[in-house]
Design a protein around this motif. Structure first.
Motif, short mmCIF file in Angstrom:
data_model
loop_
_atom_site.label_atom_id
_atom_site.label_comp_id
_atom_site.label_asym_id
_atom_site.label_seq_id
_atom_site.Cartn_x
_atom_site.Cartn_y
_atom_site.Cartn_z
N ASP A 173 2.56 -14.68 47.71
CA ASP A 173 1.75 -14.44 46.50
C ASP A 173 2.05 -15.49 45.44
N ILE A 174 3.29 -15.97 45.40
CA ILE A 174 3.72 -16.96 44.40
C ILE A 174 3.44 -18.38 44.88
N ILE A 175 3.65 -18.62 46.18
CA ILE A 175 3.41 -19.94 46.78
C ILE A 175 2.45 -19.74 47.96
N PRO A 176 1.15 -19.67 47.67
CA PRO A 176 0.17 -19.32 48.71
C PRO A 176 0.14 -20.25 49.92
N ASP A 177 0.52 -21.51 49.76
CA ASP A 177 0.43 -22.46 50.86
C ASP A 177 1.65 -22.44 51.78
N CYS A 178 2.65 -21.63 51.47
CA CYS A 178 3.86 -21.69 52.29
C CYS A 178 3.62 -21.06 53.67
N ILE A 179 4.39 -21.52 54.61
CA ILE A 179 4.34 -21.04 55.99
C ILE A 179 5.74 -20.56 56.33
N PHE A 180 5.81 -19.39 56.94
CA PHE A 180 7.10 -18.86 57.37
C PHE A 180 7.26 -19.01 58.87
N VAL A 181 8.44 -19.45 59.26
CA VAL A 181 8.82 -19.49 60.67
C VAL A 181 10.02 -18.57 60.80
N THR A 182 9.83 -17.46 61.51
CA THR A 182 10.97 -16.59 61.77
C THR A 182 11.53 -16.95 63.14
N LEU A 183 12.83 -16.94 63.24
CA LEU A 183 13.51 -17.27 64.49
C LEU A 183 14.11 -15.99 65.05
N PHE B 210 16.39 -7.95 60.80
CA PHE B 210 15.32 -8.86 60.39
C PHE B 210 14.02 -8.48 61.09
N GLU B 211 12.93 -8.60 60.35
CA GLU B 211 11.60 -8.34 60.91
C GLU B 211 10.97 -9.67 61.31
N PRO B 212 10.71 -9.87 62.59
CA PRO B 212 10.03 -11.12 62.97
C PRO B 212 8.60 -11.13 62.45
N ALA B 213 8.05 -12.31 62.29
CA ALA B 213 6.65 -12.43 61.90
C ALA B 213 5.80 -11.83 63.01
N SER B 214 4.81 -11.04 62.62
CA SER B 214 3.93 -10.44 63.63
C SER B 214 2.64 -11.24 63.70
N GLU B 215 1.89 -11.00 64.76
CA GLU B 215 0.67 -11.79 64.98
C GLU B 215 -0.36 -11.60 63.87
N GLU C 133 0.34 -11.28 60.71
CA GLU C 133 0.88 -11.75 59.43
C GLU C 133 0.34 -13.15 59.12
N ASP C 134 -0.31 -13.27 57.96
CA ASP C 134 -0.87 -14.56 57.55
C ASP C 134 0.21 -15.59 57.31
N ARG C 135 -0.07 -16.82 57.74
CA ARG C 135 0.79 -17.99 57.49
C ARG C 135 2.24 -17.76 57.90
N ALA C 136 2.39 -17.16 59.08
CA ALA C 136 3.73 -16.92 59.60
C ALA C 136 3.69 -16.98 61.12
N VAL C 137 4.77 -17.47 61.68
CA VAL C 137 4.88 -17.57 63.13
C VAL C 137 6.31 -17.21 63.53
N ASP C 138 6.44 -16.54 64.65
CA ASP C 138 7.76 -16.19 65.17
C ASP C 138 8.07 -17.06 66.37
N VAL C 139 9.27 -17.60 66.39
CA VAL C 139 9.73 -18.42 67.50
C VAL C 139 10.90 -17.70 68.16
N ILE D 196 3.54 -24.09 64.34
CA ILE D 196 2.91 -24.30 63.03
C ILE D 196 1.68 -25.19 63.10
N LYS D 197 1.36 -25.72 64.27
CA LYS D 197 0.16 -26.57 64.42
C LYS D 197 -1.10 -25.83 63.99
N ILE D 198 -1.13 -24.53 64.17
CA ILE D 198 -2.35 -23.78 63.84
C ILE D 198 -2.63 -23.77 62.33
N PHE D 199 -1.66 -24.17 61.53
CA PHE D 199 -1.84 -24.17 60.08
C PHE D 199 -2.22 -25.54 59.54
N GLU D 200 -2.37 -26.52 60.41
CA GLU D 200 -2.73 -27.88 59.95
C GLU D 200 -4.18 -27.95 59.56
#
Length: 160
Positions: free
Chosen positions: A77-87, A124-129, A131-137, A156-160
């Protein structure tokens, strides 16, 4: 030597208090509560956004555990362009990596640290499918650091 001449960074008192409250709660309870967590991540996001605008640049990487979807959504909400990668580490990978990092501890210390860290990791909660702008590895024991990096870049290629 230029860094010596740079004025110190000054953060808002709200950010300092949120960080202190979050760390204090963690030191007592070893698990964060939602209220202090959200206050901490809100202030952290504001600081990152401020520094990003101050310094500039197109792409930034911030390494930080953000354990819940709710916290990630607040940051987005504060940084709309950010992408999260959960491991997400498989149990075998968790044990293998913790053993490497804690190998120098005495047996009892290592056992206590392994228990505490495994408990924290498992919360920890992994990113779910959905979830916007997030990917789980998912990391397995057979992956070396380059393999993990390649999985992240692929994710993260899908966010390019």
């Amino acid at each position: 030597m230029q860094h010596v001449m740079q004025p110190p960074l000054i953060y808002p008192i709200e950010a300092v208090e949120a960080s202190q409250n979050y760390r204090k709660f963690l030191s007592i309870n070893q698990e964060p509560d939602e209220r202090s967590s959200l206050a901490y991540y809100e202030q952290l996001a504001k600081i990152v956004k401020h520094e990003w605008h101050r310094i500039g640049g197109q792409n930034w990487l911030v390494s930080q555990c953000v354990p819940t979807r709710k916290s990630r959504e607040l940051i987005k909400d504060i940084i709309p362009d950010c992408i999260f990668v959960t491991l997400t580490l498989s149990p075998e990978a968790q044990e293998q990596r913790l053993e490497k990092r804690l190998g120098h501890f005495l047996s009892e210390q290592k056992k206590g640290m392994m228990t505490m860290l495994t408990k924290a990791i498992n919360n920890f909660e992994p990113a779910s499918e959905d979830e916007d702008r997030a990917v789980d590895v998912v990391i397995t024991p057979d992956l070396d650091p380059n393999d993990v990096l390649n999985k992240i870049l692929e994710g993260i290629k899908i966010f390019e």
